[in-house]
Design an enzyme around this catalytic site. Structure first.
Site, mmCIF file in Angstrom:
data_model
loop_
_atom_site.group_PDB
_atom_site.id
_atom_site.type_symbol
_atom_site.label_atom_id
_atom_site.label_comp_id
_atom_site.label_asym_id
_atom_site.label_seq_id
_atom_site.Cartn_x
_atom_site.Cartn_y
_atom_site.Cartn_z
ATOM 1 N N VAL A 67 0.718 -1.369 -0.159
ATOM 2 C CA VAL A 67 -0.016 -0.076 -0.271
ATOM 3 C C VAL A 67 1.225 1.205 -0.520
ATOM 4 O O VAL A 67 2.131 1.466 0.233
ATOM 5 C CB VAL A 67 -0.619 -0.417 1.169
ATOM 6 C CG1 VAL A 67 -2.041 -0.941 0.875
ATOM 7 C CG2 VAL A 67 0.207 0.286 2.481
ATOM 8 N N SER A 68 0.178 2.649 -0.329
ATOM 9 C CA SER A 68 0.745 3.288 -0.859
ATOM 10 C C SER A 68 1.630 3.940 0.658
ATOM 11 O O SER A 68 2.319 4.684 0.563
ATOM 12 C CB SER A 68 0.080 4.384 -1.498
ATOM 13 O OG SER A 68 0.301 3.979 -2.688
ATOM 14 N N THR A 69 0.834 4.176 1.635
ATOM 15 C CA THR A 69 1.096 5.130 2.780
ATOM 16 C C THR A 69 0.933 4.330 4.354
ATOM 17 O O THR A 69 -0.232 3.339 4.396
ATOM 18 C CB THR A 69 -0.035 6.066 3.366
ATOM 19 O OG1 THR A 69 -1.217 6.063 2.684
ATOM 20 C CG2 THR A 69 0.657 6.827 1.621
#
Length: 177
Positions: A67-69
């Site tokens: 996931v990105s964050t």
């Protein structure tokens, strides 16, 4: 399992399509046929051609989720749960689960680089991801080909919880942070 058109398979082996056709006629490397009589080849044929024994393959099957964050931890856990369920349903034994945080545009993700190192060390048989851009945002085809050079297959399950547009926005936002 991945199927290849003659053009792609020839490129993978470093021969011409004419050579593949000749090998098919001579019985050196038989092509599979679709119901409409089109030739295609499988990844197993590639391994066989390269002389790689798939019987006693001790290499690992790895789930890779990203996931990105960090505030998307729930999404990450959902990805992992989905991939484990996918593997269980098919009787695939998972040796390792790698969870990564970071943009799909970032080539400096810790777990992703560990994974590529293990691919180059011939330790990984299969990488299972929910979607191509979980692995890498751009250049997926190049990385797939790279992995294949080390006899590693990437299985893309194609579970899209987020649209590619939403994902791209999240990647851009994570880069800005």
């Amino acid at each position: 399992m991945t199927n290849y058109k003659p053009k792609d398979f020839a490129e993978l082996l470093g021969v011409s399509v004419k050579t593949l056709q000749r090998w098919d006629r001579e019985g050196t490397l038989k092509a599979n046929r679709t119901p409409t009589d089109r030739r295609y080849y499988t990844y197993d044929q590639y391994l066989q051609f390269k002389g790689i024994n798939t019987e006693n393959d001790q290499r690992q099957v790895v789930i890779y989720a990203r996931v990105s964050t960090r505030n998307q931890k729930d999404d990450l856990q959902n990805q992992v749960a989905f991939l484990r369920q996918f593997c269980n349903a098919r009787g695939i034994i998972v040796d390792q689960c790698m969870e990564d945080y970071g943009s799909g545009l970032n080539y400096n993700r810790k777990k992703w680089n560990e994974l590529l190192d293990e691919v180059m060390e011939q330790k990984i048989k299969t990488i299972i991801v929910t979607h191509k851009d979980r692995f890498i945002r751009f250049g997926y085809d190049w990385f797939e080909k790279f992995c294949m050079k080390f006899n590693t297959t990437i299985v893309v399950v194609n579970n899209e919880a987020l649209s590619p547009q939403e994902e791209l926005v999240q990647d851009i936002v994570s880069i800005l942070h």
